[in-house]
Structure formats: structure tokens, C-alpha cells
Design a protein around this motif. Structure first.
Motif, PDB file in Angstrom:
ATOM      1  N   CYS A 161      -1.436  -7.228 -13.817  1.00 40.30           N
ATOM      2  CA  CYS A 161      -1.991  -6.568 -12.635  1.00 40.30           C
ATOM      3  C   CYS A 161      -3.500  -6.382 -12.677  1.00 40.30           C
ATOM      4  O   CYS A 161      -4.092  -6.034 -11.671  1.00 40.30           O
ATOM      5  CB  CYS A 161      -1.278  -5.249 -12.405  1.00 40.30           C
ATOM      6  N   LEU A 204      -3.546  -1.924  -1.815  1.00 43.58           N
ATOM      7  CA  LEU A 204      -2.314  -2.402  -2.456  1.00 43.58           C
ATOM      8  C   LEU A 204      -1.095  -1.731  -1.847  1.00 43.58           C
ATOM      9  O   LEU A 204      -0.083  -2.389  -1.569  1.00 43.58           O
ATOM     10  CB  LEU A 204      -2.352  -2.145  -3.956  1.00 43.58           C
ATOM     11  N   SER A 205      -1.180  -0.445  -1.630  1.00 46.86           N
ATOM     12  CA  SER A 205      -0.061   0.298  -1.058  1.00 46.86           C
ATOM     13  C   SER A 205       0.243  -0.176   0.363  1.00 46.86           C
ATOM     14  O   SER A 205       1.399  -0.454   0.701  1.00 46.86           O
ATOM     15  CB  SER A 205      -0.382   1.793  -1.071  1.00 46.86           C
ATOM     16  N   SER A 213       1.358  -4.019   0.329  1.00 46.13           N
ATOM     17  CA  SER A 213       2.661  -4.190  -0.318  1.00 46.13           C
ATOM     18  C   SER A 213       3.798  -3.773   0.597  1.00 46.13           C
ATOM     19  O   SER A 213       4.872  -4.393   0.600  1.00 46.13           O
ATOM     20  CB  SER A 213       2.724  -3.381  -1.615  1.00 46.13           C
ATOM     21  N   GLU A 271      -3.118  -9.972   2.946  1.00 42.77           N
ATOM     22  CA  GLU A 271      -1.704  -9.732   2.631  1.00 42.77           C
ATOM     23  C   GLU A 271      -1.084 -10.972   1.984  1.00 42.77           C
ATOM     24  O   GLU A 271      -0.360 -10.871   0.996  1.00 42.77           O
ATOM     25  CB  GLU A 271      -0.954  -9.394   3.916  1.00 42.77           C
ATOM     26  N   GLN A 307       0.474 -11.341  -1.764  1.00 44.37           N
ATOM     27  CA  GLN A 307       1.811 -11.863  -1.968  1.00 44.37           C
ATOM     28  C   GLN A 307       1.788 -13.033  -2.952  1.00 44.37           C
ATOM     29  O   GLN A 307       2.633 -13.127  -3.840  1.00 44.37           O
ATOM     30  CB  GLN A 307       2.442 -12.306  -0.648  1.00 44.37           C
ATOM     31  N   LEU A 348       1.259 -11.600  -6.526  1.00 47.36           N
ATOM     32  CA  LEU A 348       2.474 -10.953  -7.032  1.00 47.36           C
ATOM     33  C   LEU A 348       3.549 -11.989  -7.353  1.00 47.36           C
ATOM     34  O   LEU A 348       4.250 -11.875  -8.360  1.00 47.36           O
ATOM     35  CB  LEU A 348       2.986  -9.924  -6.018  1.00 47.36           C
TER      36      LEU A 348
END
Length: 113
Positions: free
Chosen positions: A18, A31-32, A35, A79, A83, A86
């Protein structure tokens, strides 16, 4: 001496993680928010396949001191970029568990983070 709890994996440390999110300039609030909008049931577009290192060099699941980060091509949106990062982290984790299983470790059925 005490032994680790059986749900812990000892060793197998990748350089992917991360920290790349901070390196790419994501704030905790961003991030919040982003996500929450990502549907984990859908993969990023096929051209977005990152190997999210912050600098060259990998230890596990591939021992390659010259392994280069793959952070391009850029996604169309922030976004989409998150994605992709991650997803890349998850792919490295998947590959690590596959390698461990090939070496005789028990198959992983659940990952708690």
C-alpha cells in the motif's frame, strides 16, 4: 518460546504494498471515497495491469532485484487508477499464495486483512 498463531504467514514479503498508494498521491479521504465506488466484482479494463512497486526490485513471489514497477498506462480516471493498483496488489498476493502452495504449503481458503 511462543509460536505464531496458526493464521499468520511468516515470511514471504513482497515489495508490493500500500505504500504505492501514498507514492501515487492518494490521500486517506480520497482512498475512502474512491474505494466506496469500486465494484470488487469487476476487474479493471484489460489494459490496466499494474505491478505496483514504488521503486525497482522485488523479493517475493518473484526474486528479481531489477523488477521494474508497472504503473502505466494511466487509467482514464483516478478511481480507475486506484482500482488498477489494488488489483495489481491482489494479483501479487494471489501469485504468492500459489507459489507457497506449489512449494507444499496448505492451500489458502480465506485471506483476512
Amino acid at each position: 518460546p511462543s509460536r505464531p498463531d496458526p493464521v499468520w504467514l511468516v515470511g514471504g514479503a513482497s515489495n508490493v504494498g500500500c505504500a504505492v498508494l501514498r507514492h501515487q498521491g492518494f490521500t486517506p479521504d480520497e482512498l475512502s471515497a474512491l474505494s466506496a465506488r469500486i465494484d470488487p466484482q469487476h476487474d479493471p479494463p484489460p489494459h490496466i495491469r499494474y505491478y505496483p512497486l514504488t521503486r525497482p526490485g522485488e523479493r517475493f513471489p518473484v526474486n528479481d532485484p531489477d523488477k521494474q514497477p508497472i504503473l502505466e498506462p494511466a487509467a482514464d480516471t483516478r478511481e480507475g487508477h486506484l482500482q488498477g493498483l489494488l488489483f495489481g496488489i491482489a494479483e501479487v498476493e494471489r501469485d504468492a499464495y500459489r507459489l507457497l502452495a506449489a512449494m507444499g504449503a496448505s492451500a489458502v481458503t480465506e485471506v483476512l486483512t
